[in-house]
Design a protein around this motif. Structure first.
Motif, mmCIF file in Angstrom:
data_model
loop_
_atom_site.group_PDB
_atom_site.id
_atom_site.type_symbol
_atom_site.label_atom_id
_atom_site.label_comp_id
_atom_site.label_asym_id
_atom_site.label_seq_id
_atom_site.Cartn_x
_atom_site.Cartn_y
_atom_site.Cartn_z
ATOM 1 N N LEU A 106 0.829 -1.206 0.000
ATOM 2 C CA LEU A 106 0.000 0.000 0.000
ATOM 3 C C LEU A 106 0.861 1.253 0.000
ATOM 4 N N SER A 107 0.338 2.313 -0.586
ATOM 5 C CA SER A 107 1.008 3.612 -0.551
ATOM 6 C C SER A 107 0.919 4.199 0.860
ATOM 7 N N ALA A 108 1.687 5.271 1.075
ATOM 8 C CA ALA A 108 1.622 5.968 2.365
ATOM 9 C C ALA A 108 0.189 6.413 2.648
ATOM 10 N N LEU A 109 -0.463 6.977 1.638
ATOM 11 C CA LEU A 109 -1.836 7.448 1.800
ATOM 12 C C LEU A 109 -2.766 6.303 2.175
ATOM 13 N N ASP A 110 -2.616 5.179 1.506
ATOM 14 C CA ASP A 110 -3.490 4.036 1.765
ATOM 15 C C ASP A 110 -3.239 3.445 3.158
ATOM 16 N N ASN A 111 -1.976 3.437 3.612
ATOM 17 C CA ASN A 111 -1.671 2.919 4.940
ATOM 18 C C ASN A 111 -2.383 3.725 6.021
ATOM 19 N N VAL A 112 -2.376 5.045 5.892
ATOM 20 C CA VAL A 112 -3.043 5.894 6.883
ATOM 21 C C VAL A 112 -4.556 5.820 6.710
ATOM 22 N N GLN A 113 -5.014 5.819 5.464
ATOM 23 C CA GLN A 113 -6.451 5.773 5.194
ATOM 24 C C GLN A 113 -7.083 4.503 5.758
ATOM 25 N N LEU A 114 -6.367 3.380 5.645
ATOM 26 C CA LEU A 114 -6.912 2.114 6.127
ATOM 27 C C LEU A 114 -7.193 2.165 7.621
ATOM 28 N N ALA A 115 -6.272 2.763 8.393
ATOM 29 C CA ALA A 115 -6.487 2.868 9.841
ATOM 30 C C ALA A 115 -7.739 3.684 10.146
ATOM 31 N N LEU A 116 -7.968 4.732 9.372
ATOM 32 C CA LEU A 116 -9.154 5.578 9.572
ATOM 33 C C LEU A 116 -10.430 4.849 9.160
#
Length: 228
Positions: A106-116
């Motif tokens: 996953l991209s950086a954006l996707d890694n953070v988005q997934l947690a949210l």
């Protein structure tokens, strides 16, 4: 002076941990008690093998003590099943590890988005971008971990940790895989966000100079937790 009990984010009482084995098993620690209030920063020091990470796992409800009890945000972990403990962690606790723990595909954006998304946030994509920008990664939204330096990966991990606005953050040797300069920058950012959000921080480390930045310092030694 102790603050009112309602202000305690974490209260652990008389924790014991023994791993089964010959001759009575391996005892890690005995009768450990710890309290952490809202917004407080606490360092837990100890040498390698002292049991710091085991203690963190118990305090976070990832493992169970052999004896004793942990109360997180007024809820006794011993009275919760695994699903309820996982829900409590998802809603109120974040982690920053030495090994970053990012999903490599996953991209950086996707890694953070997934947690949210797991937390059920209404605007996960928008918030993920905001937090990556806040840790200085405006140009790294679409990079995967393999395309980033260690310091950048840890910044993603910090953005992911704070994006969910946790009540309690556990940081386990967060600079262990970083050089001194990068490690200092990461810790500066960690403490800055911790203070801005009034998050309770429990920092696991073997680094005495890093521990000095916390309000309280505890030493795990020979199975005992001592205030320094």
């Amino acid at each position: 002076m102790q603050t009112p009990e309602s202000n305690a984010v974490l209260m652990a009482t008389d924790l014991n941990k023994t791993f089964p084995g010959d001759n009575g098993g391996l005892n890690i620690f005995n009768n450990i008690s710890i309290r952490a209030d809202a917004g407080e920063s606490i360092a837990i020091l100890g040498s390698s093998g002292a049991g710091k990470s085991t203690l963190l796992s118990i305090l976070a409800g990832l493992d169970e003590p052999s004896q004793g009890n942990v109360v997180l945000l007024g809820k006794s972990l011993s009275g919760l099943d695994e699903e309820s403990r996982a829900e409590l962690r998802s809603n109120h606790i974040s982690f920053v590890f030495q090994s970053f723990q990012l999903l490599p595909e996953l991209s950086a954006l996707d890694n953070v988005q997934l947690a949210l998304e797991i937390q059920g946030h209404s605007e996960p994509l928008k918030q993920a971008g905001y937090w990556l920008n806040r840790v200085g990664l405006e140009q790294r939204h679409h990079h995967t971990p393999a395309q980033m330096s260690g310091g950048e990966q840890q910044r993603v991990a910090i953005a992911r940790a704070f994006a969910t606005e946790p009540s309690l953050l556990f940081a386990d040797e967060p600079t262990g895989n970083l050089d001194d300069k990068t490690g200092t920058e990461i810790i500066d950012q960690l403490f800055e966000l911790n203070q801005q959000l009034n998050t309770t921080l429990i920092l696991i480390t073997h680094d005495a100079s890093l521990a000095q930045r916390c309000q309280r310092r505890l030493q795990l030694h020979n199975g005992q937790l001592l205030e320094l």
